[in-house]
Design a protein around this motif. Sequence first.
Motif, PDB file in Angstrom:
ATOM      1  N   ALA A  45       0.895  -0.969   0.015  1.00 21.13           N
ATOM      2  CA  ALA A  45       0.128   0.194  -0.031  1.00 21.13           C
ATOM      3  C   ALA A  45       0.956   1.289  -0.198  1.00 21.13           C
ATOM      4  O   ALA A  45       1.961   1.228   0.538  1.00 21.13           O
ATOM      5  CB  ALA A  45      -0.929  -0.197   1.268  1.00 21.13           C
ATOM      6  N   ASP A  74      -5.788   3.814 -11.667  1.00 25.49           N
ATOM      7  CA  ASP A  74      -6.343   3.894  -9.979  1.00 25.49           C
ATOM      8  C   ASP A  74      -7.541   2.920  -9.874  1.00 25.49           C
ATOM      9  O   ASP A  74      -8.245   2.347 -10.708  1.00 25.49           O
ATOM     10  CB  ASP A  74      -6.481   5.257  -9.427  1.00 25.49           C
ATOM     11  N   ALA A  75      -8.232   3.170  -8.684  1.00 23.06           N
ATOM     12  CA  ALA A  75      -9.626   2.437  -8.382  1.00 23.06           C
ATOM     13  C   ALA A  75     -10.636   2.719  -9.288  1.00 23.06           C
ATOM     14  O   ALA A  75     -11.483   1.852  -9.425  1.00 23.06           O
ATOM     15  CB  ALA A  75      -9.818   2.460  -6.820  1.00 23.06           C
ATOM     16  N   GLY A 111      -7.963   3.066  -3.288  1.00 25.53           N
ATOM     17  CA  GLY A 111      -8.335   1.573  -3.622  1.00 25.53           C
ATOM     18  C   GLY A 111      -7.334   1.102  -4.206  1.00 25.53           C
ATOM     19  O   GLY A 111      -6.309   1.221  -4.428  1.00 25.53           O
ATOM     20  N   PRO A 112      -7.773  -0.367  -4.933  1.00 17.30           N
ATOM     21  CA  PRO A 112      -6.733  -0.867  -5.608  1.00 17.30           C
ATOM     22  C   PRO A 112      -6.223  -0.211  -7.043  1.00 17.30           C
ATOM     23  O   PRO A 112      -6.913   0.408  -7.660  1.00 17.30           O
ATOM     24  CB  PRO A 112      -7.511  -2.221  -6.213  1.00 17.30           C
ATOM     25  N   ARG A 141       0.244  -4.794  -8.865  1.00 21.46           N
ATOM     26  CA  ARG A 141      -0.867  -4.472  -7.996  1.00 21.46           C
ATOM     27  C   ARG A 141      -0.829  -3.672  -6.553  1.00 21.46           C
ATOM     28  O   ARG A 141       0.279  -4.576  -6.055  1.00 21.46           O
ATOM     29  CB  ARG A 141      -1.983  -5.486  -8.243  1.00 21.46           C
ATOM     30  N   MET A 143      -2.477  -1.162  -3.252  1.00 21.81           N
ATOM     31  CA  MET A 143      -3.582  -0.199  -2.684  1.00 21.81           C
ATOM     32  C   MET A 143      -3.189   1.191  -2.585  1.00 21.81           C
ATOM     33  O   MET A 143      -1.970   1.361  -2.130  1.00 21.81           O
ATOM     34  CB  MET A 143      -4.098  -0.734  -1.549  1.00 21.81           C
ATOM     35  N   THR A 145      -3.945   4.174  -0.467  1.00 22.40           N
ATOM     36  CA  THR A 145      -4.712   4.866   0.646  1.00 22.40           C
ATOM     37  C   THR A 145      -4.744   6.174   0.812  1.00 22.40           C
ATOM     38  O   THR A 145      -4.096   7.193  -0.060  1.00 22.40           O
ATOM     39  CB  THR A 145      -3.903   4.122   1.848  1.00 22.40           C
TER      40      THR A 145
END
Length: 160
Positions: A45, A74-75, A111-112, A141, A143, A145
């Motif tokens: 992360a 991004d997510a 997010g992921p 991959r 995360m 935050t």
Amino acid sequence: MKTFWKVIGAAVLALAFLGSYSLASMLLDREPPIRYEDARAVSPAVEQGGTVDVQFTVFRSRICPVVTRRWLYDAADEKHSIPQFTVGLQMLAGRETYRRSITVPSTAAVGPARYVVNLEYTCNLLQNLVGPIKVTSPPIRFMVTPAASLLLRPDGGGDG
């Protein structure tokens, strides 16, 4: 005199064959000069605007000029361009493991996320005309935050 023209004719045929062979070899040269063996984020992360280290293990079969483009998705599946960075010109053929630090845009959605490197190699002159050899890294991959500076205290106030 006939022998002279036979020698000239044979030389012309040999040069034509050599030229055709060279042209065909360049046209058929589509083997990627690099193969990814592993690609991963060192930490799982990273905060918005922070940096994440990514590690690649590659095998280079040959060294060719390359144009590199780096992208972070991004997510929200927004595509962010990651600025280029300077690397040493000491690339050698063979296996190599190396790390790069990338800065995650502060506007990246929480997010992921995935980081991808697109490479375009021109290993011969003809590839400038017909198109380069394209290679895409495996997606890395991790995360994203929220940035600590964006987090609010429970009472609704900021850090100040």
